[in-house]
Enzyme design. Structure first.
Site: not given
Length: 457
Positions: A262, A248
């Site tokens: 993101h 992530s």
């Protein structure tokens, strides 16, 4: 001011232009390699024209030039694009001249941001040890164990997330000039992670790229979250052994004209009472700009769409809608950004097919974002624009702390590393009472898009 020029030329002109440009760039390549960032960490070769996405789409050609440096003390410059279309507008000769005149700009953007087609399509080749040499850190699982179970999905996914982390970190280091702090941590209940963080860089205020590989038994609270998502889980003696891993990243740039990005790609595996296993993949990539730029939005979404289309024509439209629904700040009535793709609990048609889809998505993180960074790298900005960025970051914080599923699961998992879970939060943010931008401003335009999500491709 950053500028993109669109030129429509016929196939003959394209062929002629490519030949001329290829010849011209050969003389530039040796010197450029010493000063131009490369996004692909596993290879020093660069494909100039063949198979590129950012440079050529069909019969259209894009040039990119960097804008003026510095920060404006006052005033506001509207960033835009100059569009020229129609084959009659430019002859083939003029198109070739344009290629050559812009060769240096193109070369910098291309070499700095493109993952070559060969790299994108690379298979899981070479020994585990050889592949590990390019990582930011040794993998969480011992290399000898990974070698022994090389064909298992747990091993293949761990290698993919480690490669994704390394590729993205190295691409960001090239553009920023800084280095990531590599923070390796262990979880007493099983597993651990590798947090790579760069703070107060030249370009990025905070950039984090995390890998985690954890295992153990699901807590009652975590199991309830799974059940609420439709999972029927049958534990043994009240225990549900699990393995979860993923990569992530959240990037918060200093310049308000460079968007926040993101992404997260993950794999989950649970062993039930009878020894059978439930597994699923999840993830996605989304963009959160402070100011809307239609060309950036198209590039970002189209790159994701191309990755999705390789596997199923419904993936992009379905996962784009899912992304808009998921990254929605309900108490504000607006999306967090302009979306991208998002999916979860994906366990069909087969484990191999889903993994290949996730692999395609993971390999878009550099080419979908870095061209946008380079395009706005030297854009000037005002104090007012910086303040608006701080307000939008406040919305980002609200979503992550109130709604984000990954944050909730992490906080509910014993032994989770809070620093890594909250890495997604920016260094600075702002909350103004009853803030509403004036009508007709770029800020109001941005807010309108967030309240009414658009189709960008």
């Amino acid at each position: 001011m950053a500028m993109i020029v669109f030129c429509s030329v016929n196939k003959t002109a394209q062929t002629t232009a490519r030949r001329c440009l290829r010849s011209h760039l050969k003389g530039l390549a040796s010197s450029a390699e010493s000063q131009v960032p490369l996004s692909c960490s596993h290879s020093s070769s660069v494909t100039f024209l063949t198979g590129t996405r950012w440079f050529s789409r069909g019969s259209s050609v894009r040039f990119m030039s960097h804008g003026t440096a510095g920060r404006a003390a006052a005033g506001r410059t509207r960033r835009g694009a100059l569009a020229l279309s129609g084959a009659a507008a430019l002859t083939a000769a003029a198109a070739v001249a344009g290629f050559l005149a812009n060769a240096n700009h193109f070369q910098r953007a291309e070499m700095a941001t493109k993952v070559s087609q060969a790299a994108e399509e690379k298979e899981e080749e070479g020994s585990i040890l050889e592949r590990c040499r390019g990582f930011m850190s040794p993998p969480m699982t011992d290399v000898s164990v990974l070698e022994q179970r090389k064909g298992e999905m747990r091993t293949r996914m761990e290698m993919l997330i480690m490669e994704t982390q390394a590729d993205f970190c190295k691409a960001l280091e090239k553009v920023d000039g800084g280095t990531f702090k590599v923070d390796r941590w262990q979880r007493s209940e099983g597993g651990g992670g590798i947090s790579c963080v760069m703070q107060d860089g030249k370009v990025f205020e905070k950039a984090g790229v995390n890998v985690s590989v954890v295992y153990g038994n699901l807590t009652e609270e975590a199991a309830k979250q799974m059940t609420s998502r439709g999972k029927v889980l049958k534990g043994k003696d009240g225990k549900l052994p699990f393995c979860a891993m993923g990569v992530s990243s959240v990037i918060h740039p200093k310049n308000p004209h460079i968007p926040t990005v993101h992404f997260n790609y993950r794999y989950f595996e649970i062993e039930e009472q009878d020894g059978s296993k439930q597994w699923w993949f999840g993830g996605g990539t989304d963009l959160t700009p402070v100011y809307i730029n239609k060309e950036d939005a198209f590039h970002f979404h189209n790159t994701l769409k191309e990755a999705c289309d390789k596997h199923h024509p419904q993936y992009y439209p379905d996962f784009k809608k899912w992304c808009d629904r998921y990254f929605y700040v309900r108490h504000r009535g607006e999306t967090r950004g302009i979306g991208g793709i998002f999916f979860d609990d994906l366990d069909s048609p087969s484990q191999e097919e889903v993994f290949n889809f996730v692999k395609s998505c993971a390999r878009t993180v550099v080419p979908c974002y870095l061209p946008i960074v380079y395009k706005h790298l030297n854009d000037s900005f005002t104090d007012e624009e910086k303040d608006w960025q701080q307000v939008r970051r406040g919305r980002y914080v609200e979503f992550n702390l109130v709604y984000d599923r990954g944050v909730k699961f992490g906080l509910a998992t014993p032994g989770s590393r809070i620093e890594s879970i909250l890495m997604s939060l920016p260094l600075t943010a702002r909350w103004e009472y009853m803030h509403e931008p004036a009508k007709g401003t770029q800020e109001a335009e941005m807010l309108e898009v967030l309240r009414n999500p658009k189709e960008w491709v």
